[in-house]
Scaffold this motif. Structure first.
Motif, short mmCIF file in Angstrom:
data_model
loop_
_atom_site.label_atom_id
_atom_site.label_comp_id
_atom_site.label_asym_id
_atom_site.label_seq_id
_atom_site.Cartn_x
_atom_site.Cartn_y
_atom_site.Cartn_z
N THR A 28 0.83 -1.19 0.00
CA THR A 28 0.00 0.00 0.00
C THR A 28 0.87 1.26 0.00
OG1 THR A 28 -0.11 0.02 2.41
CG2 THR A 28 -1.85 -1.17 1.25
N SER A 29 0.23 2.41 0.00
CA SER A 29 0.91 3.71 0.09
C SER A 29 1.94 3.89 -1.02
CB SER A 29 1.60 3.85 1.46
OG SER A 29 0.67 3.72 2.51
N GLY A 30 1.63 3.39 -2.20
CA GLY A 30 2.52 3.58 -3.34
C GLY A 30 3.76 2.73 -3.33
N ASP A 35 10.50 -2.35 -3.44
CA ASP A 35 10.96 -1.40 -2.44
C ASP A 35 11.49 -2.07 -1.17
OD1 ASP A 35 8.18 0.53 -3.46
OD2 ASP A 35 10.29 1.05 -3.83
N TYR A 36 11.36 -3.38 -1.12
CA TYR A 36 11.72 -4.11 0.11
C TYR A 36 12.94 -5.00 -0.10
CZ TYR A 36 7.23 -2.70 2.05
OH TYR A 36 6.19 -1.97 2.54
N THR A 37 13.84 -4.94 0.86
CA THR A 37 14.89 -5.95 0.94
C THR A 37 14.25 -7.24 1.43
OG1 THR A 37 16.67 -4.37 1.40
CG2 THR A 37 16.99 -6.63 2.17
N MET A 38 14.62 -8.35 0.80
CA MET A 38 14.04 -9.64 1.17
C MET A 38 15.12 -10.52 1.79
SD MET A 38 10.91 -9.31 0.40
CE MET A 38 10.38 -11.01 0.70
N SER A 39 14.73 -11.21 2.84
CA SER A 39 15.68 -12.09 3.53
C SER A 39 15.02 -13.42 3.84
CB SER A 39 16.15 -11.45 4.84
OG SER A 39 16.85 -10.25 4.62
N TRP A 40 15.87 -14.43 3.97
CA TRP A 40 15.43 -15.74 4.47
C TRP A 40 16.14 -15.98 5.80
CZ3 TRP A 40 11.67 -18.81 2.57
CH2 TRP A 40 11.22 -18.57 1.26
N TYR A 41 15.37 -16.45 6.77
CA TYR A 41 15.88 -16.86 8.08
C TYR A 41 15.49 -18.31 8.30
CZ TYR A 41 16.78 -12.01 9.53
OH TYR A 41 17.27 -10.72 9.65
N ARG A 42 16.09 -18.91 9.29
CA ARG A 42 15.68 -20.26 9.67
C ARG A 42 15.80 -20.42 11.18
NH1 ARG A 42 20.57 -24.06 7.23
NH2 ARG A 42 22.09 -23.73 8.92
N GLN A 43 15.01 -21.35 11.70
CA GLN A 43 15.05 -21.68 13.11
C GLN A 43 15.01 -23.19 13.26
OE1 GLN A 43 12.15 -19.66 15.54
NE2 GLN A 43 13.30 -20.08 17.40
#
Length: 120
Positions: A28-30, A35-43
């Motif tokens: 939203t909001s244009g 616009d986002y950095t994407m990451s993968w994590y694990r647990q």
């Protein structure tokens, strides 16, 4: 609100491969996926959540934790609003719930996770 849905997890034998996907929606909001950095994590079982890999907004820079460098590859496709984690040469110690995360400035969003089990 940004929503992330992971998929592609499962049971695989040591040395095998899996490709995880993280589908993003709700921008939203244009703003957009790009616009986002994407990451993968694990647990892993009994462990804290740890960073696996990340990719910048334009996909030009990636970062990997030492324990996956050379085996895993992170990528993104803005036309599909999806981030990927290609996992090769999987080891039993890669067993974990894998989460994707979208980050922009102070905002961060998590998916629900997908289970990866590496076992013979």
């Amino acid at each position: 609100q940004v929503q992330l849905v992971e998929s592609g997890g499962g049971l695989v034998q040591p040395g095998g491969s899996l490709r995880l996907s993280c589908a993003a929606s709700g921008f939203t909001s244009g703003l957009a996926f790009s616009d986002y950095t994407m990451s993968w994590y694990r647990q892993g079982p009994g462990k804290e959540r740890e960073l696996v890999a990340s990719i910048r907004t334009d996909g030009t820079m990636t970062n990997y934790s030492d324990f996956v460098r050379g085996r895993f590859t992170i990528s993104r496709d803005s036309s599909k609003n999806t981030a990927y984690l290609q996992m090769n040469s999987l080891k039993p110690e890669d067993t974990a719930v894998y989460y994707c995360k979208a980050i922009r400035i102070s905002a961060a969003y998590w998916g629900q996770g997908t289970q990866v089990t590496v076992s013979s």
